[in-house]
Design a protein around this motif. Structure first.
Motif, PDB file in Angstrom:
ATOM      1  N   GLU A  36       0.856  -1.185   0.000  1.00 51.28           N
ATOM      2  CA  GLU A  36       0.000   0.000   0.000  1.00 51.28           C
ATOM      3  C   GLU A  36       0.894   1.238   0.000  1.00 51.28           C
ATOM      4  O   GLU A  36       1.907   1.273   0.689  1.00 51.28           O
ATOM      5  CB  GLU A  36      -0.875  -0.018   1.257  1.00 51.28           C
ATOM      6  N   ALA A  85       3.878   7.345   2.567  1.00 52.94           N
ATOM      7  CA  ALA A  85       4.014   6.182   3.446  1.00 52.94           C
ATOM      8  C   ALA A  85       3.869   4.928   2.601  1.00 52.94           C
ATOM      9  O   ALA A  85       2.883   4.775   1.869  1.00 52.94           O
ATOM     10  CB  ALA A  85       2.956   6.217   4.537  1.00 52.94           C
ATOM     11  N   ARG A  87       3.763   0.804   2.746  1.00 56.45           N
ATOM     12  CA  ARG A  87       3.668  -0.417   3.560  1.00 56.45           C
ATOM     13  C   ARG A  87       4.161  -1.564   2.693  1.00 56.45           C
ATOM     14  O   ARG A  87       3.638  -1.799   1.609  1.00 56.45           O
ATOM     15  CB  ARG A  87       2.238  -0.666   4.020  1.00 56.45           C
ATOM     16  N   GLU A  90       5.167  -8.188   4.631  1.00 49.62           N
ATOM     17  CA  GLU A  90       5.631  -8.532   5.963  1.00 49.62           C
ATOM     18  C   GLU A  90       5.686 -10.041   6.103  1.00 49.62           C
ATOM     19  O   GLU A  90       4.980 -10.765   5.411  1.00 49.62           O
ATOM     20  CB  GLU A  90       4.676  -7.956   7.010  1.00 49.62           C
ATOM     21  N   ASP A 128      13.843  -4.679   7.927  1.00 51.17           N
ATOM     22  CA  ASP A 128      13.113  -3.449   8.195  1.00 51.17           C
ATOM     23  C   ASP A 128      14.070  -2.322   8.554  1.00 51.17           C
ATOM     24  O   ASP A 128      13.660  -1.249   8.953  1.00 51.17           O
ATOM     25  CB  ASP A 128      12.075  -3.660   9.303  1.00 51.17           C
TER      26      ASP A 128
END
Length: 156
Positions: A36, A85, A87, A90, A128
């Motif tokens: 995203e 931002a 995303r 993960e 990360d």
């Protein structure tokens, strides 16, 4: 980056947002899939979804950047600043170590098991920026030295 430096700038009449990314952020993006992307322009309407023109940062004039199209219904003018931002994909329940425990490249590295003077090769996954996934070479419960002696030797 100094205080007051815009993180992103509207760059052309096609209303494209240009987000400058650091080399460390480029490494974090390598091989990862953006799930995203949202942006917010200073003084404009609320956050909006932003489609990246290319998920790989481009290098122009020694600066890495990402470009995303501003939707037509978002009020914007050339020169506005804002934030982006992203995303990323993960992974849960994976073996991971602090990055300072690992010496190596993006996909392969080495760690030093506690009490050993010999490095153990490891295959690396996503990071990360603080932790890096260990894909193979270690088992859950293995203890390694932090920081990696390889990193200390390179600094001397």
């Amino acid at each position: 980056m100094t205080e007051g430096t815009p993180l992103v700038t509207v760059t052309d009449a096609a209303m494209t947002l240009r987000a400058v990314v650091s080399p460390a952020q480029v490494l974090r993006l390598a091989g990862r899939t953006p799930i995203e992307v949202n942006a917010q322009l200073d003084g404009s309407s609320g956050p909006f979804g932003c489609d990246l023109r290319d998920p790989r940062p481009t290098d122009a004039d020694g600066e890495y950047s990402l470009l995303c199209a501003i939707p037509e219904d978002v009020p914007a003018v050339v020169g506005l600043s804002g934030l982006v931002a992203i995303r990323l994909d993960e992974r849960a329940d994976v073996l991971a170590l602090p990055i300072e425990a690992v010496a190596g490249t993006v996909t392969h590295g080495s760690v030093y098991p506690e009490g050993s003077e010999r490095p153990t090769p490891v295959e690396l996954g996503i990071t990360d920026g603080a932790y890096v996934e260990i894909v193979s070479g270690l088992a859950d419960g293995d203890v390694v030295r932090i920081p990696s002696p390889s990193l200390l030797r390179q600094q001397q």
